[in-house]
Design an enzyme around this catalytic site. Structure first.
Site, PDB file in Angstrom:
ATOM      1  CD1 TRP A  20      64.793  58.770 -24.532  1.00  0.00           C
ATOM      2  CD2 TRP A  20      64.710  58.815 -26.754  1.00  0.00           C
ATOM      3  NE1 TRP A  20      63.492  58.528 -24.900  1.00  0.00           N
ATOM      4  CE2 TRP A  20      63.407  58.551 -26.260  1.00  0.00           C
ATOM      5  CE3 TRP A  20      64.896  58.901 -28.138  1.00  0.00           C
ATOM      6  CZ2 TRP A  20      62.315  58.360 -27.101  1.00  0.00           C
ATOM      7  CZ3 TRP A  20      63.799  58.710 -28.964  1.00  0.00           C
ATOM      8  CH2 TRP A  20      62.539  58.447 -28.451  1.00  0.00           C
ATOM      9  NE  ARG A  21      62.842  55.192 -21.469  1.00  0.00           N
ATOM     10  CZ  ARG A  21      61.615  54.723 -21.568  1.00  0.00           C
ATOM     11  NH1 ARG A  21      61.418  53.473 -21.956  1.00  0.00           N
ATOM     12  NH2 ARG A  21      60.576  55.477 -21.275  1.00  0.00           N
ATOM     13  CD  GLU A  33      63.112  64.492 -21.949  1.00  0.00           C
ATOM     14  OE1 GLU A  33      61.968  64.971 -22.015  1.00  0.00           O
ATOM     15  OE2 GLU A  33      63.326  63.326 -21.572  1.00  0.00           O
ATOM     16  CD  GLN A  38      54.410  70.981 -27.013  1.00  0.00           C
ATOM     17  OE1 GLN A  38      55.487  71.089 -27.572  1.00  0.00           O
ATOM     18  NE2 GLN A  38      54.111  71.672 -25.939  1.00  0.00           N
ATOM     19  CB  THR A  39      56.666  64.973 -30.832  1.00  0.00           C
ATOM     20  OG1 THR A  39      56.676  66.316 -31.326  1.00  0.00           O
ATOM     21  CG2 THR A  39      56.893  64.011 -31.989  1.00  0.00           C
ATOM     22  CE1 TYR A  78      52.253  73.202 -30.010  1.00  0.00           C
ATOM     23  CE2 TYR A  78      52.468  71.093 -31.129  1.00  0.00           C
ATOM     24  CZ  TYR A  78      51.719  71.978 -30.389  1.00  0.00           C
ATOM     25  OH  TYR A  78      50.437  71.646 -30.026  1.00  0.00           O
ATOM     26  CE1 TYR A 116      59.448  65.630 -18.239  1.00  0.00           C
ATOM     27  CE2 TYR A 116      59.942  66.846 -20.262  1.00  0.00           C
ATOM     28  CZ  TYR A 116      59.835  65.651 -19.565  1.00  0.00           C
ATOM     29  OH  TYR A 116      60.151  64.474 -20.189  1.00  0.00           O
ATOM     30  CG  ASP A 134      55.570  64.034 -18.618  1.00  0.00           C
ATOM     31  OD1 ASP A 134      55.029  63.457 -17.654  1.00  0.00           O
ATOM     32  OD2 ASP A 134      56.075  63.419 -19.585  1.00  0.00           O
ATOM     33  CB  CYS A 188      48.339  55.402 -15.792  1.00  0.00           C
ATOM     34  SG  CYS A 188      47.017  56.224 -14.893  1.00  0.00           S
ATOM     35  CB  CYS A 198      46.833  49.088 -12.718  1.00  0.00           C
ATOM     36  SG  CYS A 198      47.781  50.466 -12.027  1.00  0.00           S
ATOM     37  CB  CYS A 204      44.585  53.360  -7.948  1.00  0.00           C
ATOM     38  SG  CYS A 204      44.078  54.620  -9.150  1.00  0.00           S
TER      39      CYS A 204
END
Length: 347
Positions: A20-21, A33, A38-39, A78, A116, A134, A188, A198, A204
């Site tokens: 999807w990118r 999306e 939740q996946t 869901y 979102y 998110d 992260c 990082c 940070c």
């Protein structure tokens, strides 16, 4: 801007090649999306590709039956996401001529699309300057900038959204949004992130004060309810009772008749219960088998389920239909039922 520029630089060197990118098609982006809510990416990618294979255009999804959409969604959980996906596809075809709206406010009004998702669609497809927030984004912002306000409160949601918007590179909104989500997913991470490598280490806050494990802060603890269900696979000749659920999280899915009790009960107790007798009091029933317990954990529920295979020639259940036993796999069912099917021979 030091944070934002470093973020984009990291992304360009570390991003995953996800299907999807490679598109700005709003239908494809919206589909990805909704599936990825939740996946995990690894689990959701095959579903995304399968949906596009079956429904290459939004019109194809709109014209599909609900049963087919839910069957293809089976295993993702869901299920309201799938029902909303189907509803919104019809909405876009009927009210927008099949063209995804390009206005943020109109996108936000679509069923199943929240703040979102609207930001993700409009920034990725149309490069509009809306920041995504998110779980990954919240974690990154909380740690890097030392934000300790609980993210699941009204004030917390407002503060994180405002901070995300301030950091957004508006002329490259799509890249920036992808970058911060990828950074949260890959660098992260929720547990044991690799802080030593990082690029944000120098500034940070969480790393500096050793509070990485404590951030972000959540105020609400979910109370999990235990449920004890006994699914009754009642056979008559080569047919079996099955019904379509009308309420709850599994609305639209098919299930067997079931009994629910407030506590764990053994087989003898179940068969002596009033609930059992309401079904089998005037019938001759032959219990062929009772499965071991299946544990199925949802966000607010822990389901303890057993499946009973029963022969009962004279049982009548008005809320259920008799369907050929060998056609069971054609119907969309919950992951719980699917897990049971994987243990038996339905041939």
């Amino acid at each position: 801007m030091n944070f934002s520029n470093k973020l984009v630089s990291w992304y360009q060197n570390n991003k995953r090649d996800l299907p999807w990118r490679n598109t700005v098609n709003p239908y494809h982006i919206w589909l990805s999306e909704i599936i990825l809510q939740q996946t995990r990416v690894l689990q959701g990618t095959p579903y995304y590709l399968a949906f596009l294979m079956s429904f290459p255009k939004i019109e194809d999804l709109a014209n599909a039956s609900e049963d087919k959409v839910l069957k293809m969604w089976q295993g993702l959980g869901y299920y309201s996401r799938a029902r909303n996906l189907h509803f919104t596809a019809k909405d876009i075809v009927n009210n927008f001529g099949g063209e995804f709206p390009k206005d943020y406010k109109k996108v936000l009004k679509l069923k199943g699309v929240g703040v979102y998702t609207a930001a993700a669609i409009t920034s990725f497809a149309f490069d509009m300057p809306y920041a995504v927030v998110d779980g990954n984004v919240i974690r990154v912002l909380s740690r890097v900038f030392g934000v300790s306000i609980p993210f699941d409160t009204y004030a917390g949601k407002k503060d994180f959204q405002q901070l995300a918007q301030e950091l957004l590179i508006e002329k490259d909104a799509a890249i920036y949004n992808q970058a911060i989500m990828e950074f949260g997913a890959m660098q992260c991470k929720p547990k044991s992130p690799d802080c030593s490598s990082c690029p944000m280490q120098d500034f940070c806050v969480a790393y500096t004060v050793n509070s990485v494990a404590e951030l972000p802060v959540k105020s609400k603890k979910i109370k999990v309810k235990n449920r004890f269900l006994h699914y009754l696979m009642i056979e008559q000749e080569d047919n079996i009772f099955l019904g379509k659920r009308k309420l709850g999280i599994w609305t639209g899915l098919y299930e067997f008749p079931f009994l629910e009790f407030p506590v764990k009960m053994d087989e003898k107790q179940v068969m002596q219960s009033d609930e059992w007798l309401k079904i089998f009091l005037n019938s001759t029933c032959d219990v062929k088998s009772v499965s071991s317990e299946f544990i199925h954990i949802l966000s607010h529920q822990k389901i303890h389920a057993q499946f009973w295979q029963i022969k009962a020639a004279d049982v009548v259940l008005k809320e259920y239909e008799l369907i050929p036993k060998n056609s069971l796999l054609e119907f969309p069912v919950s992951r719980l039922t699917e897990k049971y099917f994987e243990t038996i021979d339905l041939g």
